[in-house]
Scaffold this motif. Sequence first.
Motif, PDB file in Angstrom:
ATOM      1  N   UNK A  38      26.817 -48.731 -22.008  1.00 23.61           N
ATOM      2  CA  UNK A  38      28.093 -46.886 -22.078  1.00 23.61           C
ATOM      3  C   UNK A  38      26.415 -46.160 -21.483  1.00 23.61           C
ATOM      4  N   UNK A  39      25.097 -46.116 -21.902  1.00 18.02           N
ATOM      5  CA  UNK A  39      24.225 -45.718 -21.615  1.00 18.02           C
ATOM      6  C   UNK A  39      23.583 -45.382 -20.391  1.00 18.02           C
ATOM      7  N   UNK A  40      23.452 -46.363 -19.532  1.00 20.41           N
ATOM      8  CA  UNK A  40      22.897 -46.865 -18.090  1.00 20.41           C
ATOM      9  C   UNK A  40      24.379 -46.327 -16.771  1.00 20.41           C
ATOM     10  N   UNK A  41      25.546 -47.308 -17.237  1.00 19.24           N
ATOM     11  CA  UNK A  41      26.614 -46.817 -15.970  1.00 19.24           C
ATOM     12  C   UNK A  41      26.689 -45.559 -15.815  1.00 19.24           C
ATOM     13  N   UNK A  42      26.983 -44.759 -16.492  1.00 20.33           N
ATOM     14  CA  UNK A  42      27.478 -43.057 -15.926  1.00 20.33           C
ATOM     15  C   UNK A  42      25.913 -42.611 -15.758  1.00 20.33           C
ATOM     16  N   UNK A  47      24.274 -39.119 -11.063  1.00 25.16           N
ATOM     17  CA  UNK A  47      23.119 -38.433 -11.838  1.00 25.16           C
ATOM     18  C   UNK A  47      23.421 -37.675 -11.058  1.00 25.16           C
ATOM     19  N   UNK A  48      24.030 -36.901 -10.397  1.00 22.15           N
ATOM     20  CA  UNK A  48      24.099 -35.147 -10.104  1.00 22.15           C
ATOM     21  C   UNK A  48      25.109 -34.602 -10.967  1.00 22.15           C
ATOM     22  N   UNK A  49      24.321 -33.123 -11.266  1.00 16.56           N
ATOM     23  CA  UNK A  49      25.578 -32.442 -12.479  1.00 16.56           C
ATOM     24  C   UNK A  49      26.286 -31.993 -11.481  1.00 16.56           C
ATOM     25  N   UNK A  50      27.397 -31.077 -11.969  1.00 13.31           N
ATOM     26  CA  UNK A  50      28.411 -30.459 -11.571  1.00 13.31           C
ATOM     27  C   UNK A  50      27.568 -29.284 -10.372  1.00 13.31           C
ATOM     28  N   UNK A  51      27.764 -28.864  -9.696  1.00 11.34           N
ATOM     29  CA  UNK A  51      27.273 -27.334  -8.899  1.00 11.34           C
ATOM     30  C   UNK A  51      26.834 -26.102 -10.017  1.00 11.34           C
ATOM     31  N   UNK A 105      29.453 -43.066 -26.112  1.00 11.85           N
ATOM     32  CA  UNK A 105      28.629 -42.547 -25.316  1.00 11.85           C
ATOM     33  C   UNK A 105      28.095 -42.647 -24.554  1.00 11.85           C
ATOM     34  N   UNK A 106      29.408 -43.446 -23.787  1.00 13.88           N
ATOM     35  CA  UNK A 106      29.142 -43.222 -22.264  1.00 13.88           C
ATOM     36  C   UNK A 106      29.966 -41.368 -21.949  1.00 13.88           C
ATOM     37  N   UNK A 107      30.763 -41.182 -22.951  1.00 11.28           N
ATOM     38  CA  UNK A 107      31.389 -40.000 -22.430  1.00 11.28           C
ATOM     39  C   UNK A 107      29.847 -39.201 -23.244  1.00 11.28           C
ATOM     40  N   UNK A 108      29.604 -39.608 -23.564  1.00 13.53           N
ATOM     41  CA  UNK A 108      28.417 -37.838 -24.126  1.00 13.53           C
ATOM     42  C   UNK A 108      26.576 -38.248 -23.275  1.00 13.53           C
ATOM     43  N   UNK A 109      27.222 -39.086 -22.512  1.00 11.36           N
ATOM     44  CA  UNK A 109      25.525 -39.501 -21.776  1.00 11.36           C
ATOM     45  C   UNK A 109      26.412 -38.703 -20.481  1.00 11.36           C
ATOM     46  N   UNK A 110      27.212 -38.585 -19.877  1.00  7.65           N
ATOM     47  CA  UNK A 110      27.975 -37.741 -19.775  1.00  7.65           C
ATOM     48  C   UNK A 110      28.017 -35.949 -19.395  1.00  7.65           C
ATOM     49  N   UNK A 111      27.720 -36.308 -20.780  1.00  8.42           N
ATOM     50  CA  UNK A 111      27.466 -34.415 -21.247  1.00  8.42           C
ATOM     51  C   UNK A 111      26.308 -34.011 -21.006  1.00  8.42           C
ATOM     52  N   UNK A 113      24.601 -35.608 -19.191  1.00 10.24           N
ATOM     53  CA  UNK A 113      23.753 -35.111 -17.577  1.00 10.24           C
ATOM     54  C   UNK A 113      24.489 -34.251 -16.747  1.00 10.24           C
ATOM     55  N   UNK A 114      25.387 -33.563 -17.246  1.00 10.42           N
ATOM     56  CA  UNK A 114      26.256 -32.182 -17.317  1.00 10.42           C
ATOM     57  C   UNK A 114      27.367 -32.578 -15.895  1.00 10.42           C
ATOM     58  N   UNK A 115      27.584 -34.071 -16.149  1.00 14.93           N
ATOM     59  CA  UNK A 115      28.593 -34.343 -14.683  1.00 14.93           C
ATOM     60  C   UNK A 115      29.690 -34.755 -15.852  1.00 14.93           C
ATOM     61  N   UNK A 116      31.509 -33.909 -14.710  1.00 11.85           N
ATOM     62  CA  UNK A 116      32.834 -33.892 -15.561  1.00 11.85           C
ATOM     63  C   UNK A 116      33.269 -34.440 -17.106  1.00 11.85           C
ATOM     64  N   UNK A 117      31.710 -32.743 -17.068  1.00 12.49           N
ATOM     65  CA  UNK A 117      32.117 -31.999 -18.755  1.00 12.49           C
ATOM     66  C   UNK A 117      33.405 -32.148 -18.814  1.00 12.49           C
ATOM     67  N   UNK A 118      34.810 -31.441 -18.632  1.00  6.99           N
ATOM     68  CA  UNK A 118      36.009 -31.770 -19.082  1.00  6.99           C
ATOM     69  C   UNK A 118      36.973 -33.340 -19.718  1.00  6.99           C
ATOM     70  N   UNK A 119      36.586 -34.048 -18.721  1.00  8.98           N
ATOM     71  CA  UNK A 119      37.342 -35.288 -18.753  1.00  8.98           C
ATOM     72  C   UNK A 119      36.285 -36.180 -19.528  1.00  8.98           C
TER      73      UNK A 119
END
Length: 162
Positions: A38-42, A47-51, A105-111, A113-119
């Motif tokens: 869950x940490x590695x996949x997101x 990899x790139x944050x939202x613009x 954990x996956x959702x926290x990793x995405x937050x 990384x600043x990508x798809x923060x809402x979902x």
Amino acid sequence: MRSDIAPPTSMPRRAANAAPPAASVRLRLALVGGLALAVLAPAFLFAKPTATLAQDADLARLLRAMAALKLIFVVGLAAAVWARFAWPTSARLAVVYVLCAASSVGALTMIMKLSLVGPAALAFHASFAAAFVTAHFDRGLSSALQGVLGRADRFGRSARRP
């Protein structure tokens, strides 16, 4: 000083209905594997944050600080699931517990990384809600807690008086 009162021990005794070590180890390895995935996949997929978040440094700092606070909750959830796997559990409950911990954990990793923060925030809160509902209906958890907490008072004596 009374000699019939045993001092409290530093380590609680293993419950009589505790899971066999092999089953407990397998469940805990599944938990660790799920958390690692869950940490590695997101981290690699997103990899790139939202613009807009990449341009606003203050908002990015705020979101990362909030994610750092959410990390405390994730560690608590993972520790609770780790402790729950010390007692027998059904395969269905084990899968739900691992999925709840891994999705948070996956959702926290995405937050972070600043990508798809809402979902990611919705997934984070939904995974915690699912973990709480699962723990509420987990009969094994309530009986295990009664076995541990109801067996002895603070001096190590049996809670049931003869």
